[in-house]
Design an enzyme around this catalytic site. Structure first.
Site, short mmCIF file in Angstrom:
data_model
loop_
_atom_site.label_atom_id
_atom_site.label_comp_id
_atom_site.label_asym_id
_atom_site.label_seq_id
_atom_site.Cartn_x
_atom_site.Cartn_y
_atom_site.Cartn_z
N ILE A 1 29.57 -13.31 56.57
CA ILE A 1 30.23 -14.61 56.74
C ILE A 1 30.08 -15.11 58.17
O ILE A 1 29.76 -16.29 58.40
CB ILE A 1 31.71 -14.51 56.32
CG1 ILE A 1 31.81 -14.12 54.83
CG2 ILE A 1 32.44 -15.82 56.59
CD1 ILE A 1 33.21 -13.74 54.34
N ASP B 1 32.35 -2.91 70.46
CA ASP B 1 33.51 -2.78 69.59
C ASP B 1 34.71 -3.51 70.22
O ASP B 1 35.08 -3.20 71.35
CB ASP B 1 33.79 -1.26 69.47
CG ASP B 1 34.85 -0.93 68.45
OD1 ASP B 1 35.76 -1.76 68.24
OD2 ASP B 1 34.77 0.17 67.88
N ILE C 1 22.20 -2.02 35.49
CA ILE C 1 23.40 -2.45 36.21
C ILE C 1 24.63 -2.08 35.38
O ILE C 1 24.59 -2.12 34.15
CB ILE C 1 23.39 -3.96 36.52
CG1 ILE C 1 23.27 -4.81 35.25
CG2 ILE C 1 22.27 -4.32 37.49
CD1 ILE C 1 23.44 -6.31 35.52
N ARG D 1 37.45 -11.71 38.85
CA ARG D 1 37.54 -12.11 40.26
C ARG D 1 37.28 -13.61 40.39
O ARG D 1 36.62 -14.22 39.54
CB ARG D 1 36.46 -11.38 41.09
CG ARG D 1 36.61 -9.88 41.16
CD ARG D 1 37.74 -9.47 42.09
NE ARG D 1 37.91 -8.03 42.14
CZ ARG D 1 38.70 -7.33 41.32
NH1 ARG D 1 39.38 -7.93 40.37
NH2 ARG D 1 38.82 -6.03 41.46
N TYR E 1 43.56 -1.71 53.35
CA TYR E 1 42.84 -2.91 53.83
C TYR E 1 43.73 -4.15 53.69
O TYR E 1 43.89 -4.94 54.63
CB TYR E 1 41.54 -3.06 53.04
CG TYR E 1 40.83 -4.39 53.22
CD1 TYR E 1 40.14 -4.69 54.39
CD2 TYR E 1 40.85 -5.34 52.19
CE1 TYR E 1 39.49 -5.91 54.53
CE2 TYR E 1 40.20 -6.55 52.33
CZ TYR E 1 39.52 -6.84 53.50
OH TYR E 1 38.88 -8.05 53.64
N LEU F 1 27.79 -4.02 65.27
CA LEU F 1 26.69 -3.69 64.34
C LEU F 1 27.04 -2.48 63.46
O LEU F 1 26.15 -1.78 63.01
CB LEU F 1 25.37 -3.45 65.12
CG LEU F 1 24.92 -4.64 65.96
CD1 LEU F 1 23.61 -4.30 66.70
CD2 LEU F 1 24.68 -5.89 65.09
N VAL G 1 29.61 -6.55 44.32
CA VAL G 1 28.94 -6.37 43.03
C VAL G 1 27.75 -7.34 42.89
O VAL G 1 26.72 -6.97 42.28
CB VAL G 1 29.96 -6.53 41.87
CG1 VAL G 1 30.55 -7.92 41.82
CG2 VAL G 1 29.34 -6.17 40.53
N GLN H 1 36.17 -13.07 62.38
CA GLN H 1 35.60 -12.61 61.10
C GLN H 1 35.35 -11.10 61.13
O GLN H 1 35.21 -10.46 60.09
CB GLN H 1 34.26 -13.31 60.82
CG GLN H 1 34.28 -14.82 60.92
CD GLN H 1 35.09 -15.49 59.84
OE1 GLN H 1 35.06 -15.06 58.68
NE2 GLN H 1 35.80 -16.53 60.20
P1 NAD Z 1 30.72 -7.96 57.03
O1 NAD Z 1 30.96 -6.49 56.99
O2 NAD Z 1 29.38 -8.49 56.66
O3 NAD Z 1 31.10 -8.52 58.48
C1 NAD Z 1 32.04 -7.90 59.32
C2 NAD Z 1 31.39 -7.74 60.67
O4 NAD Z 1 32.31 -7.18 61.60
C3 NAD Z 1 30.17 -6.79 60.65
O5 NAD Z 1 29.06 -7.44 61.20
C4 NAD Z 1 30.62 -5.59 61.49
O6 NAD Z 1 29.52 -4.97 62.15
C5 NAD Z 1 31.62 -6.24 62.42
N1 NAD Z 1 32.61 -5.31 62.96
C6 NAD Z 1 33.33 -4.39 62.25
N2 NAD Z 1 34.14 -3.72 63.07
C7 NAD Z 1 33.93 -4.22 64.34
C8 NAD Z 1 34.48 -3.91 65.61
N3 NAD Z 1 35.42 -2.96 65.77
N4 NAD Z 1 34.01 -4.59 66.71
C9 NAD Z 1 33.06 -5.56 66.56
N5 NAD Z 1 32.53 -5.90 65.36
C10 NAD Z 1 32.96 -5.23 64.27
O7 NAD Z 1 31.86 -8.62 56.12
P2 NAD Z 1 32.07 -10.13 55.66
O8 NAD Z 1 32.04 -10.12 54.19
O9 NAD Z 1 31.18 -11.02 56.43
O10 NAD Z 1 33.59 -10.36 56.10
C11 NAD Z 1 33.95 -11.22 57.17
C12 NAD Z 1 35.47 -11.34 57.19
O11 NAD Z 1 35.93 -11.92 55.97
C13 NAD Z 1 36.18 -10.00 57.31
O12 NAD Z 1 37.30 -10.16 58.14
C14 NAD Z 1 36.61 -9.70 55.90
O13 NAD Z 1 37.75 -8.86 55.85
C15 NAD Z 1 36.93 -11.08 55.39
N6 NAD Z 1 36.85 -11.22 53.94
C16 NAD Z 1 35.66 -11.07 53.30
C17 NAD Z 1 35.61 -11.23 51.91
C18 NAD Z 1 34.32 -11.09 51.13
O14 NAD Z 1 34.34 -11.21 49.91
N7 NAD Z 1 33.17 -10.87 51.78
C19 NAD Z 1 36.78 -11.52 51.20
C20 NAD Z 1 37.98 -11.65 51.90
C21 NAD Z 1 37.99 -11.53 53.27
#
Ligand code: NAD
Length: 319
Positions: A12, A51, A200, A215, A143, A33, A186, A73
């Site tokens: 995202i 981090d 699948i 969902r 979570y 990363l 998924v 994010q």
């Molecule tokens: P993603 O795992 O692709 O992105 C998360 C990013 O955060 C990754 O690039 C990771 O390397 C980075 N990260 C993790 N820990 C870190 C740290 N300690 N320091 C620096 N960087 C760190 O996930 P996403 O799907 O892009 O999710 C983005 C946000 O949206 C998150 O907060 C997630 O909880 C939230 N979210 C996602 C969904 C979904 O369906 N994808 C649904 C609800 C909420």
């Protein structure tokens, strides 16, 4: 505006960074990363690797720059990792987030936008209903607890500091670049397996052979639109759901993606699995109004775009 996007190498965060840059904003990205990929990082943005739990990294992010907004994010995003490692989940999603919020207030950043989870925070959403922002959260995983906890920190900081916050509770987000381990993983798993002619599996909702869990799948472009509205001050509500209000079961996803694959020669077939521990049976959100967004991308269109992206990536990796 100058905007800090954490998790900028993730699914995202990287789409949001592209959209912000396209609209002429200056963007700084933070990512360690851990799940994010360097190839997702737009070259036009500054990138600080590290981090955000580490005070030295946060200092590097903020020193010499004034941000107009932070889009947070970055997170530990896996429900199953949170169950196995709840301490790590809280260290990243609660303590790391507070560290960023502290830096934001110390450096007088006026706006903090937080990616929360509508898909997990409400727990089970009974058949025939939608979870609205008035619904009492009922987190069933570490979570979901860590995301809700940080929402409370934001509420408290608004009372005591000169900062505005926007909380976006995403449903299950899918689209190009998505990670198989995320909340809508998924879709990525099915695309990958269909492209490699592997079966699948539809995991059961309550008994093996049923159509699987339900969902609210929301396409990445709509989630980006919600973030843009929040960043650019068009969203006035402090908290919204970012979901479509439409429930889709796993078998429906499987059927749409299999039809796509088979039309291009895939020999993948559908299988049925048992109930997976910890899976919510049903999660559907009542959509909040998103300024500037007239309608959501429908699931068939979103899945077709997502499949096409995975297909192009597989072809690029082969060549
Ligand atoms: P993603 O795992 O692709 O992105 C998360 C990013 O955060 C990754 O690039 C990771 O390397 C980075 N990260 C993790 N820990 C870190 C740290 N300690 N320091 C620096 N960087 C760190 O996930 P996403 O799907 O892009 O999710 C983005 C946000 O949206 C998150 O907060 C997630 O909880 C939230 N979210 C996602 C969904 C979904 O369906 N994808 C649904 C609800 C909420």
């Amino acid at each position: 505006m100058r905007i800090l996007v954490t998790g900028g190498a993730g699914f995202i965060g990287s789409h949001l960074a592209d959209a912000l840059l396209d609209r002429g904003h200056e963007v700084v990205l933070s990512d360690d990363l851990s799940t994010g990929r360097p190839e997702n990082l737009p070259a036009r943005a500054d990138f600080v690797e590290g981090d955000f739990r580490d005070p030295a990294i946060v200092e590097r992010l903020f020193s010499g720059r004034h941000f107009d907004a932070i889009c947070h994010q970055g997170a530990q995003t896996s429900v199953s990792v949170s169950t196995r490692e709840p301490v790590r989940d809280a260290e990243v999603n609660v303590v790391g987030s507070i560290r960023l919020l502290e830096a934001a207030t110390a450096h007088e950043v006026p706006l903090f936008i937080f990616a929360s989870t509508g898909g997990a925070i409400y727990g089970e959403v009974p058949e025939g209903t939608q979870a609205s922002i008035e619904t009492q959260p009922a987190p069933l995983s570490p979570y979901a607890c860590s995301k809700l906890a940080f929402e409370h920190y934001l509420r408290a900081y608004v009372q005591t500091h000169d900062i505005q916050t926007r909380v976006l509770r995403y449903a299950n987000v899918y689209g190009p670049r998505q990670d198989p381990h995320g909340e809508a993983g998924v879709v990525a798993i099915f695309c990958g397996r269909i492209l490699s002619n592997a079966p699948i599996q539809v995991n059961a909702k309550s008994a093996k052979g049923d159509r699987g869990c339900v969902r609210d799948y929301v396409y990445i472009d709509d989630v980006v639109a919600a973030n843009l509205a929040a960043v650019e001050g068009r969203m006035t509500a402090p908290l919204i759901n970012v979901g479509t209000g439409i429930g889709t079961d796993t078998q429906q996803l499987a059927e749409v993606l299999l039809a796509k694959g088979k039309s291009q020669g895939s020999t993948s077939e559908m299988d049925f699995g048992d109930v997976r521990d910890g899976d919510l049976q049903r999660s559907v959100l009542q959509p909040s109004r998103i300024p500037g967004l007239e309608s959501f991308v429908d699931i068939e269109t979103g899945l077709a775009r997502t499949y096409a992206w995975f297909e192009a990536r597989a072809a690029a990796l082969e060549s």
